[in-house]
Design a protein around this motif. Structure first.
Motif, PDB file in Angstrom:
ATOM      1  N   ASP A  28       0.838  -1.202   0.000  1.00  0.00           N
ATOM      2  CA  ASP A  28       0.000   0.000   0.000  1.00  0.00           C
ATOM      3  C   ASP A  28       0.875   1.255   0.000  1.00  0.00           C
ATOM      4  OD1 ASP A  28      -1.660   2.166   0.587  1.00  0.00           O
ATOM      5  OD2 ASP A  28      -2.808   1.089   2.102  1.00  0.00           O
ATOM      6  N   PRO A  29       0.863   2.020  -1.094  1.00  0.00           N
ATOM      7  CA  PRO A  29       1.728   3.209  -1.151  1.00  0.00           C
ATOM      8  C   PRO A  29       1.346   4.288  -0.129  1.00  0.00           C
ATOM      9  CG  PRO A  29       0.333   3.079  -3.105  1.00  0.00           C
ATOM     10  CD  PRO A  29       0.107   1.820  -2.326  1.00  0.00           C
ATOM     11  N   LYS A  30       0.066   4.396   0.218  1.00  0.00           N
ATOM     12  CA  LYS A  30      -0.338   5.392   1.222  1.00  0.00           C
ATOM     13  C   LYS A  30       0.200   5.004   2.601  1.00  0.00           C
ATOM     14  CE  LYS A  30      -4.461   7.207  -0.997  1.00  0.00           C
ATOM     15  NZ  LYS A  30      -5.917   7.365  -0.911  1.00  0.00           N
ATOM     16  N   ALA A  31       0.153   3.710   2.910  1.00  0.00           N
ATOM     17  CA  ALA A  31       0.691   3.249   4.188  1.00  0.00           C
ATOM     18  C   ALA A  31       2.203   3.453   4.234  1.00  0.00           C
ATOM     19  CB  ALA A  31       0.336   1.780   4.423  1.00  0.00           C
ATOM     20  N   ARG A  32       2.887   3.177   3.138  1.00  0.00           N
ATOM     21  CA  ARG A  32       4.336   3.376   3.056  1.00  0.00           C
ATOM     22  C   ARG A  32       4.676   4.852   3.242  1.00  0.00           C
ATOM     23  NH1 ARG A  32       9.004   2.393   4.489  1.00  0.00           N
ATOM     24  NH2 ARG A  32       8.625   0.197   4.267  1.00  0.00           N
ATOM     25  N   ALA A  33       3.919   5.737   2.591  1.00  0.00           N
ATOM     26  CA  ALA A  33       4.152   7.178   2.725  1.00  0.00           C
ATOM     27  C   ALA A  33       3.936   7.637   4.166  1.00  0.00           C
ATOM     28  CB  ALA A  33       3.242   7.953   1.772  1.00  0.00           C
ATOM     29  N   ALA A  34       2.908   7.098   4.812  1.00  0.00           N
ATOM     30  CA  ALA A  34       2.647   7.463   6.210  1.00  0.00           C
ATOM     31  C   ALA A  34       3.792   7.006   7.106  1.00  0.00           C
ATOM     32  CB  ALA A  34       1.317   6.860   6.669  1.00  0.00           C
ATOM     33  N   LEU A  35       4.316   5.807   6.856  1.00  0.00           N
ATOM     34  CA  LEU A  35       5.448   5.312   7.641  1.00  0.00           C
ATOM     35  C   LEU A  35       6.681   6.185   7.426  1.00  0.00           C
ATOM     36  CD1 LEU A  35       6.453   3.041   9.547  1.00  0.00           C
ATOM     37  CD2 LEU A  35       7.261   1.865   7.482  1.00  0.00           C
ATOM     38  N   GLU A  36       6.917   6.595   6.191  1.00  0.00           N
ATOM     39  CA  GLU A  36       8.064   7.463   5.898  1.00  0.00           C
ATOM     40  C   GLU A  36       7.918   8.826   6.570  1.00  0.00           C
ATOM     41  OE1 GLU A  36       8.362   7.392   1.628  1.00  0.00           O
ATOM     42  OE2 GLU A  36       9.126   5.323   1.635  1.00  0.00           O
ATOM     43  N   GLU A  37       6.693   9.285   6.737  1.00  0.00           N
ATOM     44  CA  GLU A  37       6.448  10.543   7.445  1.00  0.00           C
ATOM     45  C   GLU A  37       6.674  10.368   8.947  1.00  0.00           C
ATOM     46  OE1 GLU A  37       2.722  13.575   8.156  1.00  0.00           O
ATOM     47  OE2 GLU A  37       2.728  12.356   6.343  1.00  0.00           O
ATOM     48  N   LEU A  38       6.304   9.198   9.464  1.00  0.00           N
ATOM     49  CA  LEU A  38       6.466   8.913  10.892  1.00  0.00           C
ATOM     50  C   LEU A  38       7.929   8.711  11.289  1.00  0.00           C
ATOM     51  CD1 LEU A  38       5.390   8.022  13.728  1.00  0.00           C
ATOM     52  CD2 LEU A  38       5.302   5.693  12.784  1.00  0.00           C
ATOM     53  N   GLU A  39       8.719   8.108  10.411  1.00  0.00           N
ATOM     54  CA  GLU A  39      10.074   7.676  10.767  1.00  0.00           C
ATOM     55  C   GLU A  39      10.937   8.769  11.404  1.00  0.00           C
ATOM     56  OE1 GLU A  39      13.416   4.704   8.922  1.00  0.00           O
ATOM     57  OE2 GLU A  39      12.457   6.105   7.534  1.00  0.00           O
ATOM     58  N   PRO A  40      11.111   9.933  10.796  1.00  0.00           N
ATOM     59  CA  PRO A  40      11.974  10.938  11.449  1.00  0.00           C
ATOM     60  C   PRO A  40      11.369  11.502  12.732  1.00  0.00           C
ATOM     61  CG  PRO A  40      11.008  11.836   9.444  1.00  0.00           C
ATOM     62  CD  PRO A  40      10.667  10.379   9.477  1.00  0.00           C
ATOM     63  N   VAL A  41      10.063  11.575  12.808  1.00  0.00           N
ATOM     64  CA  VAL A  41       9.421  12.048  14.038  1.00  0.00           C
ATOM     65  C   VAL A  41       9.715  11.070  15.171  1.00  0.00           C
ATOM     66  CG1 VAL A  41       7.207  12.559  15.143  1.00  0.00           C
ATOM     67  CG2 VAL A  41       7.607  13.261  12.763  1.00  0.00           C
ATOM     68  N   LEU A  42       9.508   9.791  14.894  1.00  0.00           N
ATOM     69  CA  LEU A  42       9.739   8.756  15.901  1.00  0.00           C
ATOM     70  C   LEU A  42      11.192   8.721  16.350  1.00  0.00           C
ATOM     71  CD1 LEU A  42       8.847   6.239  17.530  1.00  0.00           C
ATOM     72  CD2 LEU A  42       9.382   4.890  15.489  1.00  0.00           C
ATOM     73  N   PHE A  43      12.123   8.694  15.398  1.00  0.00           N
ATOM     74  CA  PHE A  43      13.521   8.519  15.775  1.00  0.00           C
ATOM     75  C   PHE A  43      14.180   9.794  16.294  1.00  0.00           C
ATOM     76  CE2 PHE A  43      12.616   4.677  13.362  1.00  0.00           C
ATOM     77  CZ  PHE A  43      12.879   3.781  14.391  1.00  0.00           C
ATOM     78  N   ASN A  44      13.683  10.950  15.917  1.00  0.00           N
ATOM     79  CA  ASN A  44      14.133  12.176  16.594  1.00  0.00           C
ATOM     80  C   ASN A  44      13.705  12.124  18.059  1.00  0.00           C
ATOM     81  OD1 ASN A  44      15.206  13.144  14.209  1.00  0.00           O
ATOM     82  ND2 ASN A  44      13.785  14.848  14.019  1.00  0.00           N
TER      83      ASN A  44
END
Length: 143
Positions: free
Chosen positions: A38-54
């Motif tokens: 699912d490209p929308k789910a992948r895009a959401a995960l990519e948006e979450l990644e820097p927020v989470l790891f920061n």
């Protein structure tokens, strides 16, 4: 709380386990999203990644926030790199800022970020940073 020049092995192990649990959960989520295609789910995960790891970088710093400078030193070691990252995330809009105490050399750092760079950590960067941070803590603070 007064500054600390040492931590117990249990304190270090507990922090490592908490970080490992978060990284593993993120990995399972990423795998599950990849399996859906699912490209929308992948895009959401990519948006979450820097927020989470920061934010996980702030967590690293908080576990051992009362560490003493005489033990951490003033060089750009991984403990001090996390301090600079945390300060920059909280007080400089997420843009890496040096200070007048730590002698930060980007080429010698874990993440190789330059002053002024936007901090947007991904899972691999955070994993490298946390491993180096814990190894440095173990060497300098665990008795």
């Amino acid at each position: 709380m007064l500054g600390r020049k040492d931590y117990t092995q249990k304190e270090l192990d507990d922090a490592k386990m908490a970080v490992h649990t978060q990284l593993a959960a993120y990995g399972r989520l990423a795998d599950a999203i990849d399996a859906t295609g699912d490209p929308k789910a992948r895009a959401a995960l990519e948006e979450l990644e820097p927020v989470l790891f920061n934010n996980m970088t702030l967590v690293l710093d908080r576990y051992f926030v009362h560490r003493l400078r005489m033990t951490t030193g003033k060089d750009g070691n991984p403990i001090n790199e996390v301090e600079l990252l945390s300060d920059s995330l909280m007080n400089n809009g997420g843009e890496l800022r040096e200070n007048n105490v730590i002698k930060y050399v980007p080429g010698d750092s874990v993440l190789k970020l330059e002053p002024g760079d936007r901090i947007r950590l991904n899972a691999a960067q955070f994993e490298r940073l946390s491993k180096a941070f814990f190894a440095d803590l173990d060497a300098k603070f665990v008795k």
